[in-house]
Design a protein around this motif. Structure first.
Motif, mmCIF file in Angstrom:
data_model
loop_
_atom_site.group_PDB
_atom_site.id
_atom_site.type_symbol
_atom_site.label_atom_id
_atom_site.label_comp_id
_atom_site.label_asym_id
_atom_site.label_seq_id
_atom_site.Cartn_x
_atom_site.Cartn_y
_atom_site.Cartn_z
ATOM 1 N N GLU A 18 0.826 -1.203 0.000
ATOM 2 C CA GLU A 18 0.000 0.000 0.000
ATOM 3 C C GLU A 18 0.857 1.249 0.000
ATOM 4 O O GLU A 18 1.846 1.352 0.724
ATOM 5 C CB GLU A 18 -0.934 0.018 1.212
ATOM 6 C CG GLU A 18 -2.197 -0.780 1.005
ATOM 7 C CD GLU A 18 -3.294 -0.394 1.997
ATOM 8 O OE1 GLU A 18 -3.269 0.746 2.520
ATOM 9 O OE2 GLU A 18 -4.154 -1.244 2.252
ATOM 10 N N ARG B 247 -2.118 -2.382 -8.331
ATOM 11 C CA ARG B 247 -3.506 -2.054 -8.659
ATOM 12 C C ARG B 247 -3.555 -1.052 -9.814
ATOM 13 O O ARG B 247 -4.315 -1.231 -10.779
ATOM 14 C CB ARG B 247 -4.214 -1.477 -7.438
ATOM 15 C CG ARG B 247 -5.684 -1.130 -7.674
ATOM 16 C CD ARG B 247 -6.369 -0.683 -6.377
ATOM 17 N NE ARG B 247 -7.795 -0.461 -6.584
ATOM 18 C CZ ARG B 247 -8.298 0.712 -6.992
ATOM 19 N NH1 ARG B 247 -7.505 1.742 -7.233
ATOM 20 N NH2 ARG B 247 -9.602 0.841 -7.163
ATOM 21 N N SER B 248 -2.747 -0.003 -9.746
ATOM 22 C CA SER B 248 -2.741 0.991 -10.827
ATOM 23 C C SER B 248 -2.237 0.393 -12.132
ATOM 24 O O SER B 248 -2.723 0.736 -13.215
ATOM 25 C CB SER B 248 -1.880 2.196 -10.434
ATOM 26 O OG SER B 248 -2.543 2.983 -9.485
ATOM 27 N N SER C 130 -1.516 7.143 1.719
ATOM 28 C CA SER C 130 -2.418 8.026 1.001
ATOM 29 C C SER C 130 -3.603 8.397 1.864
ATOM 30 O O SER C 130 -4.069 7.601 2.684
ATOM 31 C CB SER C 130 -2.911 7.332 -0.275
ATOM 32 O OG SER C 130 -3.924 8.077 -0.894
ATOM 33 N N ASP C 131 -4.099 9.619 1.660
ATOM 34 C CA ASP C 131 -5.334 10.060 2.311
ATOM 35 C C ASP C 131 -6.549 9.823 1.412
ATOM 36 O O ASP C 131 -7.653 10.235 1.738
ATOM 37 C CB ASP C 131 -5.246 11.560 2.638
ATOM 38 C CG ASP C 131 -4.165 11.865 3.660
ATOM 39 O OD1 ASP C 131 -3.919 11.010 4.526
ATOM 40 O OD2 ASP C 131 -3.565 12.954 3.569
ATOM 41 N N TYR C 132 -6.337 9.152 0.279
ATOM 42 C CA TYR C 132 -7.396 9.012 -0.720
ATOM 43 C C TYR C 132 -7.809 7.571 -0.935
ATOM 44 O O TYR C 132 -8.262 7.201 -2.006
ATOM 45 C CB TYR C 132 -6.927 9.630 -2.039
ATOM 46 C CG TYR C 132 -6.553 11.078 -1.916
ATOM 47 C CD1 TYR C 132 -7.538 12.071 -1.904
ATOM 48 C CD2 TYR C 132 -5.222 11.460 -1.783
ATOM 49 C CE1 TYR C 132 -7.194 13.399 -1.771
ATOM 50 C CE2 TYR C 132 -4.869 12.793 -1.657
ATOM 51 C CZ TYR C 132 -5.853 13.757 -1.649
ATOM 52 O OH TYR C 132 -5.512 15.082 -1.517
ATOM 53 N N GLY C 133 -7.644 6.732 0.054
ATOM 54 C CA GLY C 133 -8.061 5.349 -0.074
ATOM 55 C C GLY C 133 -6.921 4.441 -0.495
ATOM 56 O O GLY C 133 -5.798 4.887 -0.739
ATOM 57 N N PRO C 134 -7.195 3.138 -0.589
ATOM 58 C CA PRO C 134 -6.153 2.148 -0.899
ATOM 59 C C PRO C 134 -5.522 2.399 -2.268
ATOM 60 O O PRO C 134 -6.228 2.606 -3.258
ATOM 61 C CB PRO C 134 -6.921 0.818 -0.879
ATOM 62 C CG PRO C 134 -8.186 1.087 -0.151
ATOM 63 C CD PRO C 134 -8.518 2.517 -0.396
ATOM 64 N N ARG C 135 -4.191 2.367 -2.298
ATOM 65 C CA ARG C 135 -3.457 2.527 -3.548
ATOM 66 C C ARG C 135 -2.258 1.604 -3.528
ATOM 67 O O ARG C 135 -1.627 1.417 -2.492
ATOM 68 C CB ARG C 135 -2.967 3.968 -3.735
ATOM 69 C CG ARG C 135 -4.069 4.991 -3.918
ATOM 70 C CD ARG C 135 -3.517 6.364 -4.172
ATOM 71 N NE ARG C 135 -4.560 7.335 -4.456
ATOM 72 C CZ ARG C 135 -4.342 8.587 -4.858
ATOM 73 N NH1 ARG C 135 -3.098 9.010 -5.009
ATOM 74 N NH2 ARG C 135 -5.334 9.403 -5.100
#
Length: 270
Positions: free
Chosen positions: A99, A111-112, A102-107
């Protein structure tokens, strides 16, 4: 067909489409029917994005690496820049599903990578030699009067104010293991369209004044998207921003051409 000596060519985003690249290079006289360098002392630059959205990113990398050695022996040169998809492929190789803070959810890079056309065969085929070569690539280059970059963005200035500083800082970042720095590198290089619009020429001028050159040459942004046309109707590069920017991403992964463009290029070459 023989390529003229002392010429300079650039190639936009290949995205794993090795056969389209081979066909385009052969048509330009830069390789022969055996995929061997035939460009003499020509300079050939790839502007990044070898991976994803097509079946054989590793095959493209291996071809470029081999042509680089062959061209050197012939007095020419084959060189490459980092694209955002190189950062993504390397990040997936190094960090996988780890992981990203991030403050914007799982990243995660993995995944990207999957969301952006990542090919499992490329991850399986990457070896230490590929990784070392990719990590060594510059982000920017100045070739004669042409400032070469992958992304049409001003985010490169987050790593310095000169080509040397920017390349040094990106290379050091990729030699490290700070996932947050890697992710920021990926994020910056996904940005685009800095030279579009009414101020596009002014922005391009500012970049050129700082980094050198008279024209920016970039990939990353598909020409058909910029012009609002079908990718199959793209016939050549896109000159814009008062002639200060030249886009060369033909959009091969959406049915456009794999462009091999001789520099300098003007509208008269169309």
């Amino acid at each position: 067909m023989e390529a003229e000596q002392s010429a300079c060519y650039v190639v936009g985003d290949v995205h794993g489409h090795r056969q389209a690249l081979v066909t385009a290079l052969e048509a330009a006289g830069l390789i022969d029917e055996h995929e061997a360098w035939s460009g003499g002392d020509t300079a050939l630059w790839f502007l990044g994005d070898f991976f994803d959205r097509g079946p054989d990113g590793v095959g493209v990398v291996e071809l470029v690496m081999r042509l680089s050695e062959q061209a050197k022996e012939a007095g020419g040169g084959v060189s490459a820049l980092l694209g955002n998809h190189e950062i993504l492929a390397l990040g997936t190789h190094v960090f996988g599903e780890t992981e990203v803070p991030s403050d914007y959810g799982p990243r995660s890079f993995a995944r990207s990578w999957r969301l952006n056309g990542g090919q499992e065969a490329d991850q399986q085929g990457l070896n230490d030699e590929h990784v070392a070569w990719l990590r060594s690539l510059p982000a920017l280059a100045l070739v004669d009067d042409h400032l070469l970059m992958h992304s049409d963005t001003i985010e490169y200035f987050g790593w310095g104010e000169t080509i040397e500083q920017i390349n040094k800082n990106v290379r050091e970042l990729l030699a490290g293991d700070d996932i947050a720095d890697w992710w920021e590198c990926w994020r910056r290089m996904t940005t685009r369209y800095a030279f579009r619009g009414t101020r596009g020429g002014l922005v391009a001028d500012e970049v050129l004044n700082l980094l050198g050159g008279k024209q920016i040459v970039h990939g990353h942004s598909v020409i058909a998207d910029q012009l609002g046309i079908d990718p199959a109707d793209v016939e050549g590069p896109h000159l814009y921003a008062d002639g200060k920017a030249l886009g060369v991403d033909g959009g091969v992964f959406v049915g456009g051409p794999c462009l091999v463009v001789r520099l300098p290029w003007t509208d008269e070459d169309a």
